[in-house]
Design a protein around this motif. Structure first.
Motif, PDB file in Angstrom:
ATOM      1  N   PHE A 728       0.820  -1.217   0.000  1.00  0.00           N
ATOM      2  CA  PHE A 728       0.000   0.000   0.000  1.00  0.00           C
ATOM      3  C   PHE A 728       0.843   1.251   0.000  1.00  0.00           C
ATOM      4  CE2 PHE A 728      -3.053  -3.009   2.044  1.00  0.00           C
ATOM      5  CZ  PHE A 728      -3.899  -3.065   0.959  1.00  0.00           C
ATOM      6  N   HIS A 729       1.981   1.194  -0.634  1.00  0.00           N
ATOM      7  CA  HIS A 729       2.860   2.358  -0.688  1.00  0.00           C
ATOM      8  C   HIS A 729       2.172   3.501  -1.414  1.00  0.00           C
ATOM      9  CE1 HIS A 729       6.607   4.594  -1.117  1.00  0.00           C
ATOM     10  NE2 HIS A 729       7.107   3.774  -0.219  1.00  0.00           N
ATOM     11  N   GLY A 737       5.959  -1.427  -9.227  1.00  0.00           N
ATOM     12  CA  GLY A 737       6.985  -2.437  -8.980  1.00  0.00           C
ATOM     13  C   GLY A 737       6.412  -3.633  -8.259  1.00  0.00           C
ATOM     14  N   VAL A 738       5.582  -3.349  -7.262  1.00  0.00           N
ATOM     15  CA  VAL A 738       4.966  -4.415  -6.478  1.00  0.00           C
ATOM     16  C   VAL A 738       4.138  -5.314  -7.393  1.00  0.00           C
ATOM     17  CG1 VAL A 738       3.173  -4.867  -4.784  1.00  0.00           C
ATOM     18  CG2 VAL A 738       4.913  -3.176  -4.296  1.00  0.00           C
ATOM     19  N   ALA A 767      -7.762 -10.902  -3.136  1.00  0.00           N
ATOM     20  CA  ALA A 767      -8.655  -9.831  -2.707  1.00  0.00           C
ATOM     21  C   ALA A 767      -7.983  -8.470  -2.880  1.00  0.00           C
ATOM     22  CB  ALA A 767      -9.034 -10.048  -1.245  1.00  0.00           C
ATOM     23  N   TRP A 768      -6.725  -8.433  -2.516  1.00  0.00           N
ATOM     24  CA  TRP A 768      -5.992  -7.167  -2.622  1.00  0.00           C
ATOM     25  C   TRP A 768      -5.882  -6.725  -4.078  1.00  0.00           C
ATOM     26  CZ3 TRP A 768      -0.614  -7.607  -4.329  1.00  0.00           C
ATOM     27  CH2 TRP A 768      -0.011  -6.366  -4.501  1.00  0.00           C
ATOM     28  N   LEU A 769      -5.557  -7.697  -4.944  1.00  0.00           N
ATOM     29  CA  LEU A 769      -5.403  -7.371  -6.361  1.00  0.00           C
ATOM     30  C   LEU A 769      -6.716  -6.865  -6.947  1.00  0.00           C
ATOM     31  CD1 LEU A 769      -3.182 -10.284  -7.670  1.00  0.00           C
ATOM     32  CD2 LEU A 769      -2.617  -7.864  -7.603  1.00  0.00           C
ATOM     33  N   ALA A 770      -7.805  -7.518  -6.558  1.00  0.00           N
ATOM     34  CA  ALA A 770      -9.110  -7.094  -7.064  1.00  0.00           C
ATOM     35  C   ALA A 770      -9.383  -5.658  -6.640  1.00  0.00           C
ATOM     36  CB  ALA A 770     -10.190  -8.026  -6.535  1.00  0.00           C
ATOM     37  N   ASP A 776      -7.352   1.715  -7.832  1.00  0.00           N
ATOM     38  CA  ASP A 776      -6.087   2.455  -7.819  1.00  0.00           C
ATOM     39  C   ASP A 776      -6.195   3.656  -8.758  1.00  0.00           C
ATOM     40  OD1 ASP A 776      -3.030   1.541  -6.896  1.00  0.00           O
ATOM     41  OD2 ASP A 776      -3.157   3.092  -8.434  1.00  0.00           O
ATOM     42  N   CYS A 777      -5.489   4.742  -8.384  1.00  0.00           N
ATOM     43  CA  CYS A 777      -5.631   5.941  -9.210  1.00  0.00           C
ATOM     44  C   CYS A 777      -4.730   5.888 -10.433  1.00  0.00           C
ATOM     45  CB  CYS A 777      -5.354   7.190  -8.391  1.00  0.00           C
ATOM     46  SG  CYS A 777      -3.627   7.378  -7.963  1.00  0.00           S
ATOM     47  N   ASP A 778      -3.766   5.017 -10.439  1.00  0.00           N
ATOM     48  CA  ASP A 778      -2.849   4.956 -11.575  1.00  0.00           C
ATOM     49  C   ASP A 778      -3.320   3.888 -12.557  1.00  0.00           C
ATOM     50  OD1 ASP A 778      -0.136   5.886 -12.547  1.00  0.00           O
ATOM     51  OD2 ASP A 778       0.017   3.706 -12.660  1.00  0.00           O
ATOM     52  N   SER A 779      -3.415   4.278 -13.818  1.00  0.00           N
ATOM     53  CA  SER A 779      -3.990   3.339 -14.790  1.00  0.00           C
ATOM     54  C   SER A 779      -3.065   2.141 -15.014  1.00  0.00           C
ATOM     55  CB  SER A 779      -4.255   4.056 -16.103  1.00  0.00           C
ATOM     56  OG  SER A 779      -3.059   4.586 -16.608  1.00  0.00           O
TER      57      SER A 779
END
Lengths: 807, 362
Positions: A728-729, A737-738, A767-770, A776-779
């Motif tokens: 969650f950086h 990168g993650v 779940a996190w990936l979904a 996420d704000c970055d496309s």
């Protein structure tokens, strides 16, 4: 009391007729009833109270059957008359009700009530949908949305023109119905949209929809007619609040230039709170899909009137606030930042000098804060934006001697942003196109062009002594061997090369660097003796003499070292990566070298014979004549005309040991060891997120290159553990990168290992990936997350199916 | 595709020291000779038929020899200039190797002397002196000084010079340390013209009298040619860029076709003289080339190019020798230029008068 009597009489009469119409089968009776009802159309009482009821009876099912089957001319004529001669509203409502066969529960008796109006407006604006729901593919052309809204726009325009005439004649008019209708149409999304047909015709993607027709006409009408301006402004003011946004957006999108907007909207932005909110806040700071033409129109509109300029300043303050907000830089997507940047530059460009002085404090603060947090960003586009705005603002502020100057490569985006600073609201108006005016200069220009070309050709050839005084009779020899001479020779031994790299002699240094990589690869044993020392020298090497290709030469040498003496050198790199007193650049270099070396190691060694190009036969120049040549040419021709059926057996691919697999662990695990121990000069989890992003990326690459290696599953597990801490950086680069590392884990690990080794973690990761893929704000992050989800699902599916099939 | 550059015709080895200066002598009876002066004071006399050194003269107390020339039109009369500040006259006839006369010039620089045989039996010699900027012109028989030429402005050390006979009298072109070139009228003892083609010291210059053009080279990459026009003023002409900087000597072949330069980059470069078109880069030497010379053989096809290098070897080349014979003026260049000058300046001083005045020791 007579009126009551006539009313009762009328009631009875109408009832009996309607009964006949709904029940009777006799043609004469029907005709009689219709005729008498048609006679009543002049009666106001009838039209107000009973007309709608009569129409409902007439559109009932048995009537349509009767008309279709009997072909009775007289009956049909009377039936039509009933609809066409009566007032329009109940007819429309009844017909549409019949079409949609869903009766609106509207009180028919009160035709003027707000509810009735609402329903009417709804029906009109949704006419294409209602009809095409029933008719499907057979919908007539005029009822298709594109055509219908153009027609609707034309009738609205006609109404407005009539209103103008009525006002001139001294009548009082209300535009609220039209306003509501306009609002309804716009809020349904028909205000303005891109239309492919228009773009072909006019060469630009001109927005269509109701404003596609209305806006240009209104723009030209208001130019000549001040009354029309007032009518239009009035029309827009009456638009219901909830529709205001869509109306304004559609209108501004369809208009070209701020002056047109100003003519049509007047001081709407000052009088209407909602309009003000939309124009000064929502369009600028919350939305970012609009073209910069819209921004120009909106901001230019605000700047055109002294009262509105107050709002412009207010806009500048809020835009500044958003622009210099570091959390906004981190959490909004690049496109939105670009949009806000455009808005900021345009606003600043529209400010007058006195206003700039007034707002100086805000501007300086915005500039300093915003530029700084943008320069901190890992994304180049954002950094560039910061630099451009810094330069533009400091130029506008005109602080003598302290204007910002950055070095960056210009691109289209930068050019566009810079051009915004030259924007003036008045020049946004497109001139009245006048064909004769346009033609004139073109003709002149072509004449002007023609004159110098003639004069050039007519120039006398003045090269008098060229014939007599030339060296042409002496043919030069080949001078390709004439090269720049170097004073010192390149080093021939590894140790000499090492010394050369440490020497102060620029030429020797350069030569040593150039040959370093090849020397190191050739002399394996000597390299292994001095490898770590060589590493140290290379790592600390600086480009003191501005050597060409310094970075790549140095990198090649570093990779050559790593590949020739893997273990100690990799140990050296990985320990140095986390140690004190290195610059970011050096740490990034280490990561790059590790990745490149791993890649080289993982590639199979190509056999020399296959790699070497066949050396062309050397033909001595004297024999380069026709006799030896023709055979060659003929053979070539035969070859090209010959079709070969079989090409013979292709050579099987030879298996070669993977050199990376045994050492993958040395590359990988030390890099995971010390990340959470901040040094005084290096804080991986803190400010040095650039390195963290690159580290994650490199780890992902190493994981990917170690595919099929026995150690891969351990690496994958360790990498996922590591990722868990930083997923969650706040920085996009790190998140990318993650996600890249996650992808490579899913790709690199065997599917059965993935399930058995990771198990529980996988579900959490999923779940996190979904979540990331959605929010996420970055496309890039979103698409990467999507990618890894797909990968994960595929492996999981494959794994879960196999046991089922076995049982 | 252009031809590959030629290889040397032959190499003369054995000078045992860097070769500083070269001089051909192909006239008279006997084989063509090449004199070479080495960095250790030895003067080799090479027989170009046998390609062996016929004679080795030890001179100048083992100081390096920087200039050699023959005089009196004889193969046995040699003059040499050494770094021991002396000029030596040699008599080589009948196997002798004796210094017949010598002159202490006091010059410590590297400037080579220039010899002008105005008429048989009487020669003028321009040599540098103790005073770095001065040129002294002496009559060779008696060492009597004809004149001393000193520039009025400060131009630095004298670097190189060339003297030739013009119609009005002997003319001397001198290059100085600050890059300027001065054209001196020797008999009038005043400068005729001044030109500063390059900012660096004039390392070498040569003048082709026939085409009234000269060229100068320096430690830079540029060669700059200039013209000497009718009013005897210097004017800039063509220039050419080389790949590597530094020229130690250059010579224009007597037929005015080509120019050869001795480069610091070990290469000999050949240019067309008219337009300075680069023609060839001759690569053989492994160290800087110090000197180039064209042979004065009567047969134009035998006119060789020799280059002496710091790598102790002398390379001999045959280049651009197969030419149309009609284009070549086989007369002595001096005679040609005298014709030219006399035709262009009919009102000038007659040649005989000049010679007369010279003979009288003015």
């Amino acid at each position: 009391m007579g009126s009551v009597e006539t009313e009762c009489f009328l009631k009875l009469q109408v009832r009996s007729h309607l009964r006949t119409l709904s029940c009777s089968q006799e043609r004469m009776e029907l005709l009689h009833a219709l005729r008498s009802l048609a006679g009543l159309l002049e009666d106001a009482e009838f039209t107000r109270t009973y007309y709608a009821r009569a129409l409902q009876v007439l559109v009932a099912k048995d009537w349509s059957k009767r008309l279709l089957h009997d072909h009775d001319k007289e009956l049909e004529r009377l039936w039509r008359e009933m609809f066409l001669r009566g007032p329009a509203e109940p007819v429309l409502m009844t017909l549409l009700d019949a079409i949609s066969s869903a009766r609106c529960e509207v009180d028919r008796s009160s035709a003027d009530s707000a509810q009735y109006r609402e329903a009417l407006i709804g029906q009109i604006s949704a006419l294409p949908s209602i009809t095409s729901n029933q008719l499907r593919a057979n919908t007539p052309e005029d009822l298709l949305p594109h055509r219908f809204y153009t027609l609707l726009a034309e009738s609205i325009l006609e109404t407005l023109e009539r209103t103008c005439q009525a006002l001139r004649a001294g009548h009082d008019c209300s535009l609220s119905f039209i306003s509501q209708l306009l609002g309804k149409v716009c809020i349904q999304g028909n205000g303005s949209y891109e239309n492919p047909h228009n773009s072909i015709n006019e060469g630009s993607n001109c927005p269509s929809g109701i404003f596609g027709t209305m806006a240009p006409r209104l723009s030209s009408l208001t130019r000549v007619d001040p009354l029309m301006q007032r009518v239009t402004q009035n029309l827009l003011e009456k638009v219901p609040e909830r529709c205001m946004e869509s109306v304004i957006t559609g209108l501004v999108l369809s208009l070209k230039g701020p002056t047109a907007v100003s003519r049509l909207m007047g001081d709407l932005v000052l009088n209407n709170k909602k309009a003000q909110f939309v124009l000064t806040h929502k369009m600028l700071l919350q939305q970012y899909q609009h073209p910069s033409l819209l921004l120009k129109s909106v901001l230019g509109y605000l700047s055109l009137d002294s009262e509105r300029r107050v709002l412009l300043k207010q806009v500048l303050r809020s835009v500044c606030q958003v622009w210099c907000n570091s959390s906004a830089v981190k959490h909004t997507c690049v496109e939105q930042q670009l949009y806000v940047t455009r808005a900021l530059l345009l606003t600043v460009a529209l400010l007058q000098n006195s206003e700039v002085q007034e707002l100086r404090q805000e501007l300086v603060q915005c500039m300093l804060g915003g530029v700084q947090c943008r320069l901190d960003s890992n994304i180049e586009r954002i950094r560039r934006m910061g630099m451009v705005v810094g330069e533009c603002l400091s130029q506008k502020l005109d602080t003598p001697g302290s204007q910002l100057q950055f070095q960056y490569e210009s691109n289209e985006e930068i050019q566009e942003l810079r051009s915004l600073m030259e924007y003036q609201a008045v020049e946004g108006e497109e001139p009245e196109s006048d064909a004769s005016n346009n033609l004139q200069p073109i003709v002149e220009a072509s004449e002007v062009c023609a004159v110098p070309s003639q004069s050039i050709t007519s120039l006398p050839v003045n090269d008098s002594d060229s014939e007599l005084d030339s060296d042409d009779d002496l043919t030069p020899f080949d001078m390709s061997a004439d090269q720049e001479k170097r004073i010192s020779a390149p080093p021939r031994y590894v140790r000499d090369c090492l010394e050369g790299l440490m020497s102060e002699d620029a030429e020797r240094f350069e030569l040593s660097l150039q040959v370093a990589a090849s020397l190191l690869r050739k002399n394996v044993t000597t390299t292994q003796e001095v490898s770590v020392q060589f590493c140290r020298v290379l790592l600390h090497l600086e480009d003191r003499y501005n050597t060409t290709l310094f970075l790549s030469l140095r990198q090649n040498a570093m990779v050559a070292l790593t590949v020739t003496h893997v273990k100690p050198v990799v140990d050296y790199w990985t320990t140095e990566f986390f140690s004190l007193n290195y610059s970011l650049r050096q740490r990034l270099d280490i990561l790059e070298v590790l990745a490149l070396s791993a890649q080289e190691l993982s590639e199979p060694i190509r056999s020399k014979q296959a790699a070497a190009q066949p050396i062309p036969e050397v033909v001595p120049p004297e024999q380069f004549d026709d006799i030896t040549h023709w055979r060659h040419i003929v053979e070539k021709r035969i070859q090209s005309k010959t079709r070969r059926i079989g090409k013979g057996v292709t050579q099987p691919v030879k298996a070669a040991p993977n050199r990376f697999a045994p050492v993958a662990g040395c590359f990988f695990f030390p890099l995971l060891k010390n990340y959470d121990r901040p040094q005084t000069t290096f804080d991986l989890l803190g400010s040095d997120h650039l390195v963290l992003g690159r580290l994650l990326h490199t780890l992902g690459l190493l994981m990917h290159l170690a595919v099929n290696a026995p150690v891969a599953s351990q690496m994958g597990r360790a990498l996922l553990d590591f990722i868990w801490a930083v997923r969650f950086h706040t920085d996009q680069m790190v998140r990318r990168g993650v996600l890249f590392a996650v992808c490579s884990v899913f790709l690199g690990m065997h599917s059965e290992n993935l399930l058995t080794d990771l198990g529980e973690d996988l579900m959490e990761a999923r779940a996190w990936l979904a979540d990331v893929a959605e929010s996420d704000c970055d496309s890039d992050c979103r698409s990467l997350a999507m990618q890894s989800l797909v990968l994960l699902d595929r492996t999981l599916k494959a794994q879960l199916k196999i046991p089922e099939m076995k049982t | 595709m252009s031809r590959p550059p030629p290889d040397p015709l032959y190499i003369l080895r054995g000078s045992g020291a860097p070769v500083n200066t070269l001089h051909f002598y192909c006239g008279g009876d006997g084989p063509p000779l090449l004199y070479s002066g080495s960095g250790k004071g030895a003067v080799h006399v090479w027989n170009l038929n046998t390609r062996r050194a016929e004679q080795v003269l030890e001179s100048h107390n083992s100081n390096s020899v920087i200039w050699l020339d023959t005089f009196d039109g004889s193969r046995s009369s040699l003059i040499s200039q050494g770094r021991d500040m002396r000029l030596c006259l040699w008599d080589l006839s009948e196997g002798r190797s004796a210094v017949t006369d010598s002159l202490l010039t006091g010059a410590v620089g590297f400037c080579q002397c220039s010899l002008l045989e105005s008429q048989p039996g009487s020669s003028l010699l321009a040599h540098p002196t103790q005073d770095m900027e001065e040129v002294s012109v002496v009559e060779m028989k008696s060492w009597t000084q004809v004149c001393s030429l000193r520039p009025d402005t400060k131009l630095g050390m004298l670097m190189s010079m060339k003297m030739w006979q013009a119609d009005s009298g002997p003319v001397l072109c001198a290059g100085y340390e600050d890059g300027s070139i001065v054209l001196w009228d020797v008999s009038q003892r005043h400068p005729l013209s001044f030109l500063k083609p390059l900012p660096e010291p004039v390392m070498c210059l040569d003048v082709h009298v026939c085409s009234q053009k000269g060229i100068s080279g320096s430690s830079e990459k540029i060669l700059q040619s200039w013209t000497v026009d009718g009013q005897r003023t210097l004017q800039m002409h063509h220039s050419v860029q080389m790949t590597n900087p530094g020229v130690s000597q250059m010579r224009i072949r007597a037929d005015g076709k080509i120019l050869a330069t001795a480069g610091w980059d070990n290469n000999i470069r050949v240019f067309g003289w008219k337009k300075l078109k680069p023609l060839a880069v001759l690569q053989h030497h492994t160290d800087a080339v110090n000197s180039v010379a064209f042979s004065d053989h009567q047969d134009p096809t035998q006119r060789l190019l020799a280059a002496g290098s710091k790598d102790q070897r002398i390379s001999v080349w045959s280049i651009y020798n197969v030419v149309h014979r009609t284009n070549i003026d086989t007369r002595e260049p001096l005679a040609v230029v005298e014709d030219l000058l006399s035709s262009s300046q009919p009102e000038g001083m007659g040649r005989a008068a000049v010679k007369g005045s010279l003979a009288m020791g003015i």
